[in-house]
Every structure is written in structure tokens, then in C-alpha cells.
Design an enzyme around this catalytic site. Structure first.
Site, PDB file in Angstrom:
ATOM      1  N   ASP A 145       1.169  -1.055   0.316  1.00 28.16           N
ATOM      2  CA  ASP A 145       0.058  -0.223   0.194  1.00 28.16           C
ATOM      3  C   ASP A 145       0.802   0.863   0.203  1.00 28.16           C
ATOM      4  O   ASP A 145       2.536   1.403   0.560  1.00 28.16           O
ATOM      5  CB  ASP A 145      -0.685   0.142   1.029  1.00 28.16           C
ATOM      6  CG  ASP A 145      -1.630   1.116   1.176  1.00 28.16           C
ATOM      7  OD1 ASP A 145      -2.141   1.495   0.354  1.00 28.16           O
ATOM      8  OD2 ASP A 145      -2.116   1.618   2.469  1.00 28.16           O
ATOM      9  N   LEU A 146       0.732   2.446  -0.265  1.00 25.79           N
ATOM     10  CA  LEU A 146       1.597   3.783  -0.685  1.00 25.79           C
ATOM     11  C   LEU A 146       0.988   5.011   0.728  1.00 25.79           C
ATOM     12  O   LEU A 146       2.045   4.729   1.139  1.00 25.79           O
ATOM     13  CB  LEU A 146       0.457   4.715  -2.016  1.00 25.79           C
ATOM     14  CG  LEU A 146       1.888   5.667  -1.855  1.00 25.79           C
ATOM     15  CD1 LEU A 146       3.137   5.114  -2.124  1.00 25.79           C
ATOM     16  CD2 LEU A 146       1.107   6.236  -3.498  1.00 25.79           C
ATOM     17  N   ASP A 147       0.110   4.711   0.936  1.00 26.81           N
ATOM     18  CA  ASP A 147      -0.870   5.929   2.277  1.00 26.81           C
ATOM     19  C   ASP A 147      -0.228   5.317   3.130  1.00 26.81           C
ATOM     20  O   ASP A 147      -1.122   4.291   3.752  1.00 26.81           O
ATOM     21  CB  ASP A 147      -1.778   6.690   1.913  1.00 26.81           C
ATOM     22  CG  ASP A 147      -1.386   7.350   0.119  1.00 26.81           C
ATOM     23  OD1 ASP A 147      -0.749   7.794   0.453  1.00 26.81           O
ATOM     24  OD2 ASP A 147      -2.963   7.002  -0.306  1.00 26.81           O
ATOM     25  N   THR A 155       0.796  10.295   3.464  1.00 32.68           N
ATOM     26  CA  THR A 155       0.678  11.984   2.453  1.00 32.68           C
ATOM     27  C   THR A 155      -1.229  12.088   2.885  1.00 32.68           C
ATOM     28  O   THR A 155      -1.648  12.517   2.655  1.00 32.68           O
ATOM     29  CB  THR A 155      -0.369  11.208   1.038  1.00 32.68           C
ATOM     30  OG1 THR A 155      -0.518   9.834   0.815  1.00 32.68           O
ATOM     31  CG2 THR A 155       1.010  11.416   0.469  1.00 32.68           C
ATOM     32  N   LYS A 181      -8.623   7.326   5.523  1.00 33.42           N
ATOM     33  CA  LYS A 181      -7.681   6.557   5.015  1.00 33.42           C
ATOM     34  C   LYS A 181      -8.061   4.968   4.844  1.00 33.42           C
ATOM     35  O   LYS A 181      -8.777   3.969   4.659  1.00 33.42           O
ATOM     36  CB  LYS A 181      -6.869   5.258   6.625  1.00 33.42           C
ATOM     37  CG  LYS A 181      -6.127   6.880   7.137  1.00 33.42           C
ATOM     38  CD  LYS A 181      -5.511   5.932   8.392  1.00 33.42           C
ATOM     39  CE  LYS A 181      -4.665   7.650   8.633  1.00 33.42           C
ATOM     40  NZ  LYS A 181      -3.322   7.580   9.805  1.00 33.42           N
ATOM     41  N   ARG A 218     -11.063   8.353  -2.997  1.00 35.33           N
ATOM     42  CA  ARG A 218     -11.790   9.728  -3.112  1.00 35.33           C
ATOM     43  C   ARG A 218     -12.650  10.168  -2.733  1.00 35.33           C
ATOM     44  O   ARG A 218     -14.087  11.102  -2.216  1.00 35.33           O
ATOM     45  CB  ARG A 218     -10.993  10.334  -4.024  1.00 35.33           C
ATOM     46  CG  ARG A 218     -10.807  11.895  -4.308  1.00 35.33           C
ATOM     47  CD  ARG A 218     -10.170  12.842  -5.375  1.00 35.33           C
ATOM     48  NE  ARG A 218      -9.194  12.787  -6.295  1.00 35.33           N
ATOM     49  CZ  ARG A 218      -8.283  12.784  -6.850  1.00 35.33           C
ATOM     50  NH1 ARG A 218      -8.939  12.862  -7.760  1.00 35.33           N
ATOM     51  NH2 ARG A 218      -6.964  11.487  -7.550  1.00 35.33           N
ATOM     52  N   SER A 254      -2.704   0.404  -4.372  1.00 29.78           N
ATOM     53  CA  SER A 254      -3.037   1.982  -3.500  1.00 29.78           C
ATOM     54  C   SER A 254      -3.852   1.903  -4.326  1.00 29.78           C
ATOM     55  O   SER A 254      -4.392   2.012  -5.504  1.00 29.78           O
ATOM     56  CB  SER A 254      -1.598   2.746  -3.603  1.00 29.78           C
ATOM     57  OG  SER A 254      -2.931   3.986  -3.234  1.00 29.78           O
ATOM     58  N   ALA A 255      -5.177   2.680  -3.466  1.00 29.93           N
ATOM     59  CA  ALA A 255      -6.497   3.382  -3.734  1.00 29.93           C
ATOM     60  C   ALA A 255      -6.271   4.770  -4.395  1.00 29.93           C
ATOM     61  O   ALA A 255      -7.410   5.480  -5.095  1.00 29.93           O
ATOM     62  CB  ALA A 255      -7.281   3.785  -2.591  1.00 29.93           C
ATOM     63  N   SER A 256      -5.160   4.976  -4.698  1.00 26.63           N
ATOM     64  CA  SER A 256      -4.811   6.896  -4.795  1.00 26.63           C
ATOM     65  C   SER A 256      -4.974   6.583  -6.397  1.00 26.63           C
ATOM     66  O   SER A 256      -3.738   6.143  -6.543  1.00 26.63           O
ATOM     67  CB  SER A 256      -3.651   7.217  -4.288  1.00 26.63           C
ATOM     68  OG  SER A 256      -3.322   8.249  -4.428  1.00 26.63           O
ATOM     69  N   LYS A 286     -10.561  -0.933  -2.388  1.00 26.54           N
ATOM     70  CA  LYS A 286     -10.643  -2.271  -0.978  1.00 26.54           C
ATOM     71  C   LYS A 286     -11.860  -2.218  -0.031  1.00 26.54           C
ATOM     72  O   LYS A 286     -12.959  -0.192   0.111  1.00 26.54           O
ATOM     73  CB  LYS A 286      -8.962  -1.608   0.267  1.00 26.54           C
ATOM     74  CG  LYS A 286      -8.233  -1.968  -0.836  1.00 26.54           C
ATOM     75  CD  LYS A 286      -6.937  -0.983  -0.107  1.00 26.54           C
ATOM     76  CE  LYS A 286      -5.912  -1.039  -1.192  1.00 26.54           C
ATOM     77  NZ  LYS A 286      -4.685   0.240  -0.195  1.00 26.54           N
ATOM     78  N   GLU A 301      -0.430  -2.930   4.808  1.00 25.89           N
ATOM     79  CA  GLU A 301      -1.034  -2.544   4.785  1.00 25.89           C
ATOM     80  C   GLU A 301      -1.240  -1.164   6.116  1.00 25.89           C
ATOM     81  O   GLU A 301      -0.814  -2.080   6.970  1.00 25.89           O
ATOM     82  CB  GLU A 301      -2.479  -3.291   4.925  1.00 25.89           C
ATOM     83  CG  GLU A 301      -2.860  -2.736   3.458  1.00 25.89           C
ATOM     84  CD  GLU A 301      -3.839  -1.569   2.803  1.00 25.89           C
ATOM     85  OE1 GLU A 301      -3.479  -0.881   3.840  1.00 25.89           O
ATOM     86  OE2 GLU A 301      -3.801  -1.764   1.936  1.00 25.89           O
ATOM     87  N   ASP A 302      -1.929  -0.542   5.730  1.00 28.73           N
ATOM     88  CA  ASP A 302      -1.880   0.582   7.055  1.00 28.73           C
ATOM     89  C   ASP A 302      -3.114   0.674   7.814  1.00 28.73           C
ATOM     90  O   ASP A 302      -3.850   1.292   8.765  1.00 28.73           O
ATOM     91  CB  ASP A 302      -1.215   1.201   7.325  1.00 28.73           C
ATOM     92  CG  ASP A 302      -1.887   2.677   6.149  1.00 28.73           C
ATOM     93  OD1 ASP A 302      -2.427   2.450   4.993  1.00 28.73           O
ATOM     94  OD2 ASP A 302      -1.716   4.234   6.872  1.00 28.73           O
TER      95      ASP A 302
HETATM   96  C1  G6P Z   1      -5.080   6.228  -0.057  1.00 30.85           C
HETATM   97  C2  G6P Z   1      -5.401   7.145   0.801  1.00 30.85           C
HETATM   98  C3  G6P Z   1      -7.133   7.347   1.154  1.00 30.85           C
HETATM   99  C4  G6P Z   1      -7.425   8.545  -0.392  1.00 30.85           C
HETATM  100  C5  G6P Z   1      -7.241   7.490  -1.312  1.00 30.85           C
HETATM  101  C6  G6P Z   1      -7.242   8.371  -3.189  1.00 30.85           C
HETATM  102  O1  G6P Z   1      -5.845   4.459   0.064  1.00 30.85           O
HETATM  103  O2  G6P Z   1      -5.133   6.401   2.223  1.00 30.85           O
HETATM  104  O3  G6P Z   1      -7.359   8.531   2.546  1.00 30.85           O
HETATM  105  O4  G6P Z   1      -8.657   9.004   0.176  1.00 30.85           O
HETATM  106  O5  G6P Z   1      -5.971   6.816  -0.815  1.00 30.85           O
HETATM  107  O6  G6P Z   1      -6.173   9.087  -2.624  1.00 30.85           O
HETATM  108  P1  G6P Z   1      -6.166  10.580  -4.379  1.00 30.85           P
HETATM  109  O7  G6P Z   1      -4.778  10.430  -3.728  1.00 30.85           O
HETATM  110  O8  G6P Z   1      -6.840   9.230  -5.462  1.00 30.85           O
HETATM  111  O9  G6P Z   1      -7.248  10.857  -3.889  1.00 30.85           O
HETATM  112 MG    MG Z   2      -2.972   2.896   3.482  1.00 33.72          MG
END
Ligand code: G6P
Ligand code: MG
Length: 223
Positions: A9-11, A17, A45, A49, A114-116, A145, A169-170
């Protein structure tokens, strides 16, 4: 032939972040007329988004048109990106770089899960992008997730079976996703919060080469 692969996982695992998400969401909440605390931020977390905005609006008991929601999703991300553009390698979390070195030494490949949607940019900011053999991010999944999709695609990129993959994962949703994918889950952070993980560490400095080797043995034995 790789015996195991790793999905990060990233964040909250590679970089923190969450503090920048917090600042950007807090500004939006204040603009809408309510307070948004660090405790509220915990709920976001690992969450996408769009879902994060829904949770935030629930907290403030605010209802918005789809058009307004779209507008705020864009402005929140623009604000968040101002912080991301200032990031550098000094923001890599303790133990993360060393762990990637250890995996390189052991010939174990790793991907991002990652979900980001900003994951590629963030990895580039901290000079880690080229080290991952694949990136699975918020742009490549249809189900967030705790659905295991993100990690199952990660296993495909590693050309491994899910049972051969180890996930760091966190977030609770991430541990649930890893467990649902039948992968070894390692919770990074609060042990009680992440009690469903197969293993727990406070941070990645606790992960030794010996531990990774023991996982290889464990996965070999199960096969
Ligand atoms: C990660 C973070 C979330 C965030 C998601 C989407 O999973 O833990 O807090 O909402 O990414 O990030 P983004 O960069 O796409 O807004
Ligand atoms: Mg995370």
C-alpha cells in the site's frame, strides 16, 4: 523463479500523505461550515476519493448536488496536489527504503497496490517509481478495498498466485482486502486497529531479512 512477491500500500506504508489529505479535506469542511478533526480523518484512510467526500459530507450533515460534489472533488485534489508537489525522498517512511533494498537483495519483486489515483506521481516525487515492477492504483480498479481486486491485479503483475503474495497495509480495509485475496497480510501501525492482520509491526524498520526468509519458507510449506 520467484517464490514470493510483495504488494505495498502507499499512503501510510511508504509515505505519510494522510496529513496532506487531512489539510485539504479540512479546508473543504471549513468552507462548508463544519469542523473536521484528525479523528474524522482516520475514517478516510484507505478509502477512495469519492467515498471520502461522502463520509466527510455525512460528518457535516451536508447534502450537495452531484455537480457540486464533482466540483469539490476537483478542488480538494488540486489543493492536495500542491502539497504533493513539494514532497521529496526525505518523506519516505522509516524502514521503507531499507525494506526495498532487502527485497532487491533477495531477488523478490514488488508492486504497488493503492487506492490513490495520484500514486504514480507520489512515487515519482520520492524517487521510488522505477523500483516497482508494476503499479495498481485508483485508476486501474473498479472495486475499492476491502474488495481484493487491487491486490489480485497486483498478483497478476507479479506473475504469482495470490497465496504467494505478501501485503503491507496500514488500513483496516486494506487488511480485509489482503485476507480476502488469500495473501499474507502485514499490518503496519496500531496492532489493535489492525488485529485481523497475519502479522503486525509498528513500522517497516521491524521487517528484517530473516523475517522475509521465514515468509518464503512459510509460503513454500503451504504450497
Ligand atoms: C489512499 C488514502 C486515502 C485516499 C485514497 C485516494 O487509499 O489512504 O485516504 O482517499 O488513497 O487518494 P487520491 O490520491 O486518489 O485522492
Ligand atoms: Mg494506506
Amino acid at each position: 523463479m520467484n517464490k514470493i512477491g510483495v504488494i505495498f500500500d502507499l499512503d501510510g506504508v511508504i509515505v505519510d500523505t494522510a496529513k496532506y489529505h487531512f489539510l485539504a479535506w479540512k479546508e473543504l469542511a471549513n468552507h462548508l461550515g463544519f469542523e473536521f478533526t484528525e479523528a474524522h480523518n482516520e475514517q478516510l484512510k484507505g478509502v477512495s476519493r469519492v467515498r471520502s467526500l461522502e463520509i466527510l459530507l455525512d460528518i457535516g450533515k451536508v447534502e450537495l448536488s452531484d455537480e457540486k460534489k464533482q466540483e469539490f472533488l476537483v478542488s480538494k485534489n488540486e489543493h492536495y496536489l500542491q502539497y504533493i508537489h513539494e514532497m521529496g525522498p526525505e518523506e519516505i517512511l522509516p524502514g521503507a527504503s531499507n525494506l526495498l533494498d532487502t527485497l532487491d537483495d533477495l531477488g523478490i519483486q514488488y508492486v504497488l497496490g493503492s487506492a490513490s489515483k495520484n500514486a504514480p506521481l507520489i512515487l515519482k516525487q520520492v524517487n521510488l517509481f522505477d523500483r516497482f515492477v508494476g503499479i495498481v492504483d485508483g485508476n486501474s480498479v473498479s472495486k475499492a478495498k476491502p474488495d481484493p481486486e487491487v491486490f489480485l491485479i497486483g498478483a497478476e503483475k507479479l506473475k504469482l498466485k495470490p497465496e504467494q503474495c505478501v501485503v503491507f497495509e496500514d488500513a483496516i480495509a486494506g487488511i480485509d482486502a489482503a485476507n480476502a485475496a488469500h495473501m499474507i497480510s502485514i499490518g503496519v501501525g496500531d496492532k489493535q486497529t489492525l488485529s485481523k492482520a497475519d502479522f503486525n509491526v509498528e513500522d517497516l524498520t521491524e521487517i528484517t531479512s530473516g523475517f522475509i526468509k521465514s515468509l518464503i519458507t512459510k509460503i513454500e510449506t503451504v504450497k
